[in-house]
Design a protein around this motif. Structure first.
Motif, mmCIF file in Angstrom:
data_model
loop_
_atom_site.group_PDB
_atom_site.id
_atom_site.type_symbol
_atom_site.label_atom_id
_atom_site.label_comp_id
_atom_site.label_asym_id
_atom_site.label_seq_id
_atom_site.Cartn_x
_atom_site.Cartn_y
_atom_site.Cartn_z
ATOM 1 N N GLU A 169 -52.309 -13.520 25.923
ATOM 2 C CA GLU A 169 -52.933 -14.098 24.732
ATOM 3 C C GLU A 169 -53.687 -15.395 25.061
ATOM 4 N N ARG A 170 -53.154 -16.201 25.954
ATOM 5 C CA ARG A 170 -53.813 -17.449 26.341
ATOM 6 C C ARG A 170 -55.142 -17.156 27.036
ATOM 7 N N ILE A 171 -55.139 -16.199 27.959
ATOM 8 C CA ILE A 171 -56.354 -15.892 28.729
ATOM 9 C C ILE A 171 -57.423 -15.231 27.858
ATOM 10 N N THR A 172 -57.010 -14.309 27.012
ATOM 11 C CA THR A 172 -57.993 -13.618 26.168
ATOM 12 C C THR A 172 -58.399 -14.450 24.962
ATOM 13 N N GLY A 173 -57.552 -15.406 24.601
ATOM 14 C CA GLY A 173 -57.845 -16.235 23.435
ATOM 15 C C GLY A 173 -57.591 -15.526 22.122
ATOM 16 N N LYS A 174 -56.827 -14.447 22.175
ATOM 17 C CA LYS A 174 -56.530 -13.665 20.976
ATOM 18 C C LYS A 174 -55.052 -13.294 20.953
ATOM 19 N N SER A 175 -54.514 -13.212 19.755
ATOM 20 C CA SER A 175 -53.130 -12.739 19.654
ATOM 21 C C SER A 175 -53.143 -11.212 19.689
ATOM 22 N N ILE A 176 -52.003 -10.651 20.026
ATOM 23 C CA ILE A 176 -51.899 -9.201 20.152
ATOM 24 C C ILE A 176 -50.641 -8.755 19.412
ATOM 25 N N SER A 177 -50.749 -7.681 18.671
ATOM 26 C CA SER A 177 -49.599 -7.200 17.902
ATOM 27 C C SER A 177 -48.544 -6.626 18.839
ATOM 28 N N ASP A 178 -47.330 -6.522 18.330
ATOM 29 C CA ASP A 178 -46.225 -5.997 19.132
ATOM 30 C C ASP A 178 -46.514 -4.593 19.660
ATOM 31 N N ILE A 179 -46.991 -3.708 18.798
ATOM 32 C CA ILE A 179 -47.224 -2.320 19.205
ATOM 33 C C ILE A 179 -48.372 -2.230 20.204
ATOM 34 N N THR A 180 -49.411 -3.033 20.002
ATOM 35 C CA THR A 180 -50.530 -3.016 20.935
ATOM 36 C C THR A 180 -50.095 -3.552 22.288
ATOM 37 N N TRP A 181 -49.290 -4.609 22.295
ATOM 38 C CA TRP A 181 -48.792 -5.151 23.559
ATOM 39 C C TRP A 181 -47.913 -4.113 24.263
ATOM 40 N N TYR A 182 -47.106 -3.412 23.509
ATOM 41 C CA TYR A 182 -46.257 -2.358 24.072
ATOM 42 C C TYR A 182 -47.125 -1.300 24.763
ATOM 43 N N ARG A 183 -48.207 -0.906 24.113
ATOM 44 C CA ARG A 183 -49.120 0.097 24.688
ATOM 45 C C ARG A 183 -49.839 -0.440 25.922
ATOM 46 N N TYR A 205 -55.688 -8.299 34.363
ATOM 47 C CA TYR A 205 -56.062 -7.443 33.241
ATOM 48 C C TYR A 205 -56.620 -8.277 32.080
ATOM 49 N N ALA A 206 -55.978 -9.388 31.774
ATOM 50 C CA ALA A 206 -56.447 -10.249 30.681
ATOM 51 C C ALA A 206 -57.835 -10.793 30.996
ATOM 52 N N GLY A 207 -58.083 -11.130 32.253
ATOM 53 C CA GLY A 207 -59.410 -11.596 32.659
ATOM 54 C C GLY A 207 -60.455 -10.516 32.454
ATOM 55 N N ILE A 208 -60.101 -9.285 32.790
ATOM 56 C CA ILE A 208 -61.010 -8.156 32.575
ATOM 57 C C ILE A 208 -61.273 -7.984 31.077
ATOM 58 N N LYS A 209 -60.229 -8.049 30.283
ATOM 59 C CA LYS A 209 -60.351 -7.888 28.836
ATOM 60 C C LYS A 209 -61.192 -9.004 28.226
ATOM 61 N N ARG A 210 -61.039 -10.218 28.748
ATOM 62 C CA ARG A 210 -61.819 -11.346 28.231
ATOM 63 C C ARG A 210 -63.302 -11.138 28.535
ATOM 64 N N LYS A 211 -63.601 -10.689 29.757
ATOM 65 C CA LYS A 211 -64.999 -10.465 30.151
ATOM 66 C C LYS A 211 -65.595 -9.257 29.454
ATOM 67 N N CYS A 212 -64.794 -8.224 29.305
ATOM 68 C CA CYS A 212 -65.296 -6.961 28.764
ATOM 69 C C CYS A 212 -64.316 -6.424 27.719
ATOM 70 N N PRO A 213 -64.448 -6.866 26.467
ATOM 71 C CA PRO A 213 -63.521 -6.414 25.426
ATOM 72 C C PRO A 213 -63.486 -4.888 25.248
ATOM 73 N N ALA A 214 -64.548 -4.202 25.681
ATOM 74 C CA ALA A 214 -64.605 -2.747 25.553
ATOM 75 C C ALA A 214 -63.700 -2.041 26.563
ATOM 76 N N PHE A 215 -63.182 -2.789 27.545
ATOM 77 C CA PHE A 215 -62.300 -2.194 28.551
ATOM 78 C C PHE A 215 -61.047 -1.704 27.845
ATOM 79 N N SER A 216 -60.846 -0.406 27.859
ATOM 80 C CA SER A 216 -59.709 0.178 27.157
ATOM 81 C C SER A 216 -59.159 1.360 27.935
ATOM 82 N N PHE A 217 -57.850 1.442 27.958
ATOM 83 C CA PHE A 217 -57.180 2.573 28.597
ATOM 84 C C PHE A 217 -57.180 3.788 27.677
ATOM 85 N N ARG A 218 -57.502 3.605 26.410
ATOM 86 C CA ARG A 218 -57.287 4.634 25.405
ATOM 87 C C ARG A 218 -58.479 5.561 25.183
#
Length: 180
Positions: free
Chosen positions: A18-32, A57-70
């Motif tokens: 959450e610190r690196i991305t600058g966003k909070s993440i829900s429990d279920i999303t963090w679990y996934r 991973y957080a650095g990747i997510k911060r640079k590219c929010p579209a990065f998704s495993f889903r």
């Protein structure tokens, strides 16, 4: 049953994310996310490298929010990412990378609009310059983004490559009056 140490580490990893991305993440999303990190990055919560994995991973997510495993095409995009990420010591100029990427994706570089090339780099948090030298690891995210474009391009070409049959015209005008 999770140990107290495991739960503490799990919470710490989430806070780092959450610190690196600058966003909070829900429990279920963090679990996934953790489940995906275990699958693709061999994350073990209590291991010595867990923090490094989450930071990466957080650095990747911060640079590219579209990065998704889903996403359904994640596997193909992930392979492109790994191809360039695993070549840690290689350096490319912007143009050399685009040629290597086009070769890897089996696309024609001249079919890629210039603005699209800039978009790929910007989505990875980089500025494109044909003569600038980049580390292969930094370009892995560009490959991830570009692969989505290549997948979409292949689908468009496949659809437009098939000739659509012309609309069927009724020889009898009474059919139209019956429909009304």
């Amino acid at each position: 049953m999770a140990t107290k140490r495991y739960v503490t580490k799990y919470r710490q990893l989430r806070e780092v994310y959450e610190r690196i991305t600058g966003k909070s993440i829900s429990d279920i999303t963090w679990y996934r996310v953790v489940a995906s990190l275990k699958r693709y990055f061999s994350l073990e919560i209590e291991s010595a490298n867990a923090m490094s994995i989450v930071e990466t991973y957080a650095g990747i997510k911060r640079k590219c929010p579209a990065f998704s495993f889903r996403t359904s095409d994640f596997s193909e995009r992930w392979q492109a990412f790994k191809h360039f990420y695993d070549a840690k010591h290689l350096q490319y100029t912007g143009q050399q990378f685009l040629v290597a990427l086009a070769d890897y994706l089996k696309i024609k570089l001249d079919a890629v609009p210039r603005s699209t090339r800039y978009y790929w780099f910007s989505q990875a948090g980089l500025s494109y310059n044909a003569l600038h030298s980049y580390q292969s690891q930094d370009l892995a995210l560009v490959a991830f983004v570009a692969t989505q474009w290549a997948i979409n391009k292949r689908s468009r070409d496949c659809v437009s490559g098939h000739r659509q049959s012309p609309p069927v015209k009724s020889a009898n005008s009474q059919v139209l009056t019956l429909v009304k």
